[in-house]
Design an enzyme around this catalytic site. Structure first.
Site, mmCIF file in Angstrom:
data_model
loop_
_atom_site.group_PDB
_atom_site.id
_atom_site.type_symbol
_atom_site.label_atom_id
_atom_site.label_comp_id
_atom_site.label_asym_id
_atom_site.label_seq_id
_atom_site.Cartn_x
_atom_site.Cartn_y
_atom_site.Cartn_z
ATOM 1 C CB SER A 264 5.680 15.314 -16.946
ATOM 2 O OG SER A 264 5.171 15.971 -18.085
ATOM 3 C CE LYS A 265 11.839 14.370 -21.131
ATOM 4 N NZ LYS A 265 13.163 13.904 -21.444
ATOM 5 N NE ARG A 266 8.341 14.915 -23.889
ATOM 6 C CZ ARG A 266 9.405 15.213 -24.576
ATOM 7 N NH1 ARG A 266 9.503 16.394 -25.156
ATOM 8 N NH2 ARG A 266 10.400 14.374 -24.707
ATOM 9 C CG ASP A 267 3.160 18.784 -17.409
ATOM 10 O OD1 ASP A 267 2.509 18.265 -18.336
ATOM 11 O OD2 ASP A 267 3.227 18.293 -16.266
#
Ligand code: GLU
Length: 511
Positions: A264-267
């Site tokens: 995900s973009k937060r990873d």
């Protein structure tokens, strides 16, 4: 393979920056088109105006450009345009009308509030509400209301949506190039909204209509769209386009480096690697997401690592250029299961491409870093420095870390090294070395080393007692390549100045 010319499209929605999974979808489409001398089309799917993010389209285009994934048709260029769905608004209405007329779609007037209420009621009973076969007959739509009532609502400008009427108990079977035959039962599918009263189609209708009108032969997209395939197949059928329906290929997910779920973009921020091709600054939240480009990755490395996320060449080979991939890529070799992303492997790929570059090219890449730091250096010296430290680096950004001491006099000296190696007689010894160096005519690493060694042997000084303090004076600590290579690259004058200045400054440091 059909006899039609291969035409594939990458169809992102401009709702934010393009995730690396999206770039991989673009890449696989590009490779497939190249392999079959087909067309690679960029279509901007911006029908959902609420989710539109300014700058996202430009971001997508810039990212594709950085990766070298040139599209043959796209916004502003091509004969199947426009390529932005918001500019094709007029096209979709007649298909929505046709679906209504043929009884395969209906108007629904339930407000979002009404539907929320029904949803909550269902939840209370432990059920999940879905607008479809089981519920549509109790809701506010053209299947339940009289024609007069429907006309009245439409004429009075009441807001509505058009829903696809999912046929009852039908099995929809479709071949997926990657997954084989997939069968869905319509009894588990809801009546998706295909058109809204703002005159805009939703993704499903626009996507199918455009793929048809743009003569797309293969739909290659992420796995998250697999569940939409039966609806799309039914739309092709209902619209009478079954003969030219594209073939589908749903790509596997890219998984997090560790743990469960998709990347995900937060990873990236959590685990310290980029998830986006180029940097993205969110103007609403002021968040900044790092990019592969800004982190010093080469597009060749990024493309190479993406290609192997889900595609298997069938050999041990790991390094592939875009051209090479264009020749050997095949959808049959795309795997079904998710592929785990390994950030260490990404660095390893970059290191490979870094090592492939010649020093002149690396010098050009390094110059902006030096300029930013206010350093001016001759080209000749820069090339020597890079040749010397290149092997220790995997990124242009590593170059500074391994070479900064060549470009300016040490501003401080490592205390630990001083404590360990700076003795009573060190200054005296270094002054003697300085004298010795002054007389070396042929200032080359080998010559310096020989002269130095002979001198130390004659004096019977242990090498460590001079080498370490000398390094300290030249580079400020226990860092850098071979000492004599450092002397060589610095040049005689600078070497002598640094020894002199080192002695003066270190002698003043009290420990
Ligand atoms: N607009 C969709 C997306 O953003 C495209 C899906 C498709 O390729 O059909 O992923």
């Amino acid at each position: 393979m059909t006899n039609r010319k291969v035409r594939v499209r990458f169809a992102p929605s401009p709702t934010g920056p393009l995730h690396m999974g999206g770039v991989r979808t673009a890449l696989f489409n590009y490779l497939f088109a190249k392999k079959y001398n087909g067309d690679f089309i960029l279509r901007i799917e911006d029908t959902d105006q609420n989710r539109f993010v300014p700058g996202a389209e430009e971001y997508i285009i810039e990212s594709l450009k950085w990766c070298g994934l040139q599209f043959s048709e796209g916004p502003g260029n091509g004969k199947y345009g426009p390529y932005r769905q918001s500019e094709r608004k007029e096209i979709y209405k007649k298909y929505a009308d046709y679906l209504i007329d043929s009884g395969m779609a209906y108007f629904a007037f339930d407000t979002p509030e009404q539907l929320d209420e029904i949803r909550i009621e269902a939840e209370k009973k432990g059920q999940v509400f879905s607008y479809g076969i089981l519920t549509r007959n109790n809701l506010q739509n053209s299947l339940t209301l009289s024609k007069t009532e429907v006309d009245r609502k439409l004429n009075s400008g009441e807001s509505f949506v058009i829903r696809f009427k999912m046929p009852e108990d039908t099995l929809v079977t479709e071949n997926d190039i990657i997954r084989g035959e997939v069968t869905f039962s319509t009894s588990v599918l809801d009546d998706k909204v295909i058109f809204k009263s703002d005159g805009m189609p939703t993704y499903h209708l626009a996507n199918v209509v455009d793929d048809h009108l743009m003569e797309i032969t293969h739909v290659i997209r992420g796995e998250e769209w697999l569940s939409s395939m039966p609806l799309h197949v039914l739309l092709y059928r209902t619209l009478g386009w079954e003969k030219t329906k594209p073939q589908f290929a749903h790509l596997p997910l890219i998984l997090k480096p560790t743990g469960k779920g998709k990347l995900s973009k937060r990873d990236g921020d959590k685990m310290g690697f980029p998830v986006f091709p180029v940097r993205w600054a969110d103007t609403e939240t002021n968040e900044v997401f790092r990019g592969y480009r800004e982190d010093g990755y080469f597009p060749e490395a990024f493309i190479n690592l993406l290609a192997l996320l889900g595609w298997n060449p069938g050999t041990e080979q790991e390094f592939f250029s875009l051209e090479e991939l264009s020749e050997i890529f095949s959808l049959e070799r795309v795997v079904k299961s998710g592929s785990r992303f390994d950030p260490e492997k990404a660095k390893w790929f970059n290191r490979h491409y870094f090592q492939q570059k010649d020093v002149t090219e690396l010098a050009e890449l390094f110059k902006p870093v030096l300029i930013e730091k206010g350093i001016s250096v001759s080209n000749e010296m820069l090339l020597k420095v890079i040749a010397e430290v290149k092997e220790r680096c995997g990124f242009t950004t590593d170059l500074w870390e391994h070479s900064y001491f060549f470009f300016s006099m040490p501003s401080e000296y490592d205390i630990k090294t001083i404590k360990k190696h700076w003795k009573e007689d060190t200054s005296e010894k270094l002054l003697a070395i300085s004298k010795l160096f002054e007389n070396i005519e042929n200032w080359k690493a080998q010559q310096i080393k020989e002269t130095f060694s002979d001198f130390l042997n004659t004096k019977e000084w242990a090498f460590g007692t001079v080498m370490n303090p000398l390094r300290l004076c030249l580079v400020g600590g226990n860092v850098g390549p071979d000492l004599f290579v450092i002397c060589d690259i610095l040049g005689k004058d600078t070497t002598l100045t640094r020894i002199k200045s080192g002695i003066e400054k270190i002698e003043q440091i009290t420990i």
